[in-house]
Scaffold this active site. Structure first.
Site, short mmCIF file in Angstrom:
data_model
loop_
_atom_site.label_atom_id
_atom_site.label_comp_id
_atom_site.label_asym_id
_atom_site.label_seq_id
_atom_site.Cartn_x
_atom_site.Cartn_y
_atom_site.Cartn_z
N GLU A 137 -17.18 -110.41 54.64
CA GLU A 137 -16.75 -109.89 55.95
C GLU A 137 -16.56 -111.02 56.96
O GLU A 137 -15.69 -110.97 57.82
CB GLU A 137 -17.71 -108.81 56.49
CG GLU A 137 -19.18 -109.13 56.49
CD GLU A 137 -19.87 -108.79 55.18
OE1 GLU A 137 -19.51 -109.42 54.16
OE2 GLU A 137 -20.79 -107.95 55.18
N ASN B 189 -16.31 -112.98 49.45
CA ASN B 189 -17.46 -113.91 49.47
C ASN B 189 -17.17 -115.11 48.59
O ASN B 189 -16.62 -114.99 47.49
CB ASN B 189 -18.77 -113.21 49.08
CG ASN B 189 -18.77 -112.57 47.70
OD1 ASN B 189 -17.78 -112.06 47.23
ND2 ASN B 189 -19.93 -112.60 47.05
N ILE B 190 -17.51 -116.28 49.13
CA ILE B 190 -17.26 -117.55 48.45
C ILE B 190 -18.60 -118.28 48.36
O ILE B 190 -19.14 -118.71 49.39
CB ILE B 190 -16.24 -118.41 49.23
CG1 ILE B 190 -14.95 -117.63 49.55
CG2 ILE B 190 -15.94 -119.70 48.45
CD1 ILE B 190 -14.14 -117.20 48.33
N1 THU Z 1 -22.66 -110.95 50.63
C1 THU Z 1 -21.55 -110.62 51.34
O1 THU Z 1 -20.45 -111.10 51.07
N2 THU Z 1 -21.71 -109.77 52.40
C2 THU Z 1 -22.90 -109.24 52.78
O2 THU Z 1 -23.01 -108.65 53.84
C3 THU Z 1 -24.06 -109.35 51.87
C4 THU Z 1 -23.99 -110.48 50.91
C5 THU Z 1 -22.50 -111.88 49.50
C6 THU Z 1 -23.15 -113.21 49.70
C7 THU Z 1 -23.38 -113.65 48.26
O3 THU Z 1 -22.19 -114.25 47.79
C8 THU Z 1 -23.59 -112.35 47.51
O4 THU Z 1 -23.07 -111.32 48.35
C9 THU Z 1 -25.04 -112.05 47.20
O5 THU Z 1 -25.83 -112.19 48.31
#
Ligand code: THU
Length: 132
Positions: free
Chosen positions: A55, A42-43
């Protein structure tokens, strides 16, 4: 177990998460039938809506390198949350188009794990067939 390596790769990717706002770190790895791994994390962004989930980063990385749904053996999605995470709504929509319905989606937080599919977590989805 069968998914050990893809989970390990997802945790490796989680190390690259950029999450200064939520401090919630997500990593993902797409494994292909020919043994390749495409990683994503996640970025986040100060303009929060511009954040991309782990994902989606991984599946877009795989597709950007020419991988298509029939090439994908599994995807692992991991986080450092206390509770076992599950893909958000936007990611489910993306995965429903870019994965086969029965491709294993392996979730882990290092403590608990679960194997699911997009058919299970996003039944009755909107798809290209609606656009015909
Ligand atoms: N996030 C993900 O990477 N995948 C998900 O399915 C749920 C949320 C990330 C987005 C954000 O950077 C952090 O988690 C909090 O929402």
């Amino acid at each position: 177990m069968e998914y050990e390596k893809v989970i390990e790769q997802a945790f490796l990717a989680m190390g690259n998460a950029y999450a200064p706002y939520s401090n919630y770190h997500v990593g993902a790895a797409v494994e292909t039938f020919d043994g390749r791994y495409f990683l994503g994390a996640n970025i986040e962004n100060a303009s929060y809506g511009a954040t991309v989930c782990g994902e989606r980063s991984a599946i877009f990385n795989a597709y950007s390198n020419g991988v298509r749904k029939n090439d994908i053996k599994a995807i692992a999605i991991v986080s450092d949350g206390k509770r076992l995470g599950s893909p958000c709504g936007i990611c489910r929509q993306v995965l429903s188009e870019l994965l086969k319905g029965d491709t294993p989606i392996v979730l882990s937080n290092g403590k608990d794990s679960r194997i699911t599919t997009i058919d299970e977590i996003l039944p009755d989805s909107f798809s290209s067939e609606d656009l015909q």
